[in-house]
Scaffold this active site. Structure first.
Site, mmCIF file in Angstrom:
data_model
loop_
_atom_site.group_PDB
_atom_site.id
_atom_site.type_symbol
_atom_site.label_atom_id
_atom_site.label_comp_id
_atom_site.label_asym_id
_atom_site.label_seq_id
_atom_site.Cartn_x
_atom_site.Cartn_y
_atom_site.Cartn_z
ATOM 1 C CE LYS A 1 -3.736 -2.279 2.379
ATOM 2 N NZ LYS A 1 -4.401 -2.755 3.627
ATOM 3 C CD GLN B 1 -3.399 -4.267 6.685
ATOM 4 O OE1 GLN B 1 -3.483 -3.333 6.012
ATOM 5 N NE2 GLN B 1 -3.625 -5.436 6.394
ATOM 6 C CG ASP C 1 -10.091 0.722 5.004
ATOM 7 O OD1 ASP C 1 -9.466 0.007 3.939
ATOM 8 O OD2 ASP C 1 -9.265 0.121 5.816
HETATM 9 N N1 GUE Z 1 -7.924 -1.869 6.966
HETATM 10 C C1 GUE Z 1 -7.839 -2.862 5.962
HETATM 11 N N2 GUE Z 1 -8.175 -2.580 4.523
HETATM 12 C C2 GUE Z 1 -7.769 -3.725 3.642
HETATM 13 O O1 GUE Z 1 -8.094 -3.303 2.506
HETATM 14 C C3 GUE Z 1 -7.355 -4.742 3.964
HETATM 15 C C4 GUE Z 1 -7.005 -4.824 5.441
HETATM 16 N N3 GUE Z 1 -7.405 -3.987 6.478
HETATM 17 N N4 GUE Z 1 -6.507 -6.005 5.883
HETATM 18 C C5 GUE Z 1 -6.294 -7.168 5.245
HETATM 19 C C6 GUE Z 1 -6.686 -7.170 3.700
HETATM 20 C C7 GUE Z 1 -6.364 -8.100 2.610
HETATM 21 N N5 GUE Z 1 -6.063 -6.830 1.575
HETATM 22 C C8 GUE Z 1 -5.455 -7.268 0.339
HETATM 23 C C9 GUE Z 1 -4.861 -6.392 -0.560
HETATM 24 C C10 GUE Z 1 -4.449 -6.487 -1.726
HETATM 25 C C11 GUE Z 1 -4.003 -7.954 -1.715
HETATM 26 C C12 GUE Z 1 -2.879 -8.210 -3.255
HETATM 27 O O2 GUE Z 1 -2.667 -7.327 -3.953
HETATM 28 N N6 GUE Z 1 -2.778 -9.304 -3.663
HETATM 29 C C13 GUE Z 1 -2.098 -10.112 -4.483
HETATM 30 C C14 GUE Z 1 -1.066 -11.049 -4.156
HETATM 31 C C15 GUE Z 1 -0.575 -10.732 -2.733
HETATM 32 C C16 GUE Z 1 0.355 -12.141 -2.312
HETATM 33 O O3 GUE Z 1 1.117 -12.644 -3.276
HETATM 34 O O4 GUE Z 1 0.117 -12.425 -1.264
HETATM 35 C C17 GUE Z 1 -2.975 -10.537 -5.362
HETATM 36 O O5 GUE Z 1 -4.227 -10.989 -5.239
HETATM 37 O O6 GUE Z 1 -2.770 -10.677 -6.758
HETATM 38 C C18 GUE Z 1 -4.466 -8.847 -1.345
HETATM 39 C C19 GUE Z 1 -5.082 -8.673 -0.068
HETATM 40 C C20 GUE Z 1 -6.307 -5.624 2.103
HETATM 41 N N7 GUE Z 1 -6.965 -5.924 3.160
#
Ligand code: GUE
Length: 296
Positions: A54, A98, A121
């Site tokens: 992020k 987070q 968010d």
């Molecule tokens: N307040 C808060 N807001 C959130 O938006 C929030 C959070 N807490 N806690 C955790 C989750 C999870 N999350 C992700 C964001 C990007 C990928 C992402 O970019 N994933 C890649 C791969 C990542 C990898 O390889 O582990 C993909 O899907 O291609 C995944 C998960 C946002 N979250």
């Protein structure tokens, strides 16, 4: 027949590119960049990785990133005081705490303390309510990213049958509200739903957000359905000794039946981050009466 694979990575990159262009215009007009504060409590490895990506995306868009990393034993009172300071800081347009937070902290209390107009968010109850009644606010980044993928794939969604699997406050419920606002006929399915495969077979659009690895099978799908996979499940090491990431949809069987499907990784995840950057820019723009393209 083989489904089109919906390229979330490319769609997210294009969105981030557009945002970066608008950030330049914003900076020229207001002499500062939009700012996002990200708060991480503790050192959960997955959370640490997400927070890093992020921060990176924020800087790449030309925005300011303020990272607050607090020890796992940080008290609730201390965290609430940090939120108050961020609420009052004019350089901060967006605040993200987070999740998950350590158990000794009441997450609802902390999220409700965030100024709703900095809640990029979209987790504050006021923003959930605004979405439900059709007022401007902030929509949670994951469902917003899913909607952008669906619009890019299907264009006008009105009249389509949409099934959302999962009823969480952060994905399932806001996703259902967004699809309803697009004039879909929306069903929210969950762990108590009777004959889930039959419910899913009626769907032109399926959004899977249950957190169960590869649960949705190809023979549950209506031929040509558009499938958005929100799941991010880390599967334990197999023969090769490496873990891998899978969604809530069994990609191999689903991609034979679906018309289009988003992969994991490379689908919804990158869109979530792009929408966070988008919401931060929107927040700064609203604060300054700066106008942005309608479709951003
Ligand atoms: N307040 C808060 N807001 C959130 O938006 C929030 C959070 N807490 N806690 C955790 C989750 C999870 N999350 C992700 C964001 C990007 C990928 C992402 O970019 N994933 C890649 C791969 C990542 C990898 O390889 O582990 C993909 O899907 O291609 C995944 C998960 C946002 N979250």
């Amino acid at each position: 027949m083989t489904a089109r694979v919906i390229d979330g990575k490319a769609t997210a990159a294009a969105l981030r590119e557009r945002i970066a262009g608008e950030v330049v215009r914003f900076r020229d007009a207001h002499g500062r960049a939009p700012g996002l504060a990200v708060v991480l409590v503790g050192d959960d490895p997955a959370s640490t990785v997400y927070v890093r990506s992020k921060g990176k995306a924020t800087l790449e868009a030309g925005m300011e990133s303020f990272e607050h990393k607090l020890p796992a034993d940080t008290g609730e009172k201390e965290l609430l005081e940090l939120v108050d300071r961020l609420n009052d800081d004019p350089a901060v347009d967006g605040i993200l705490i987070q999740l998950p937070l350590p158990r000794h902290i009441d997450a609802d209390k902390v999220l409700t303390r965030i100024d709703p107009d900095k809640d990029v968010d979209g987790f504050h109850p006021l923003n959930a309510g605004r979405l439900a009644v059709g007022l401007d606010g902030f929509v949670a980044c994951t469902p917003l990213g899913c909607l952008k993928l669906l619009r890019a794939e299907r264009g006008d969604l009105s009249g389509l049958n949409a099934v959302v699997i999962g009823r969480s406050n952060i994905v399932g419920k806001p996703m259902a509200q967004l699809l309803l606002a697009e004039s879909c006929t929306v069903t929210i399915a969950h762990s108590r739903t009777h004959d889930l495969p039959a419910v899913v077979r009626g769907a032109d659009i399926v959004v899977a957000a249950v957190g169960r690895p590869e649960m949705v099978k190809g023979d549950w799908l209506k031929p040509d359905a558009t499938v958005i996979d929100v799941g991010i499940n880390r599967i334990e090491a197999e023969e090769d000794g490496k873990g891998r990431l899978v969604g809530d949809v069994d990609f191999a069987s689903a991609s034979v039946v679906a018309g289009a499907i988003s992969p994991v990784p490379g689908g919804v995840g990158p869109m979530t981050i792009a929408c966070l950057i988008r919401n931060t820019l929107v927040s700064a723009a609203r604060r300054h009466g700066f106008s942005l393209p309608e479709d951003l």
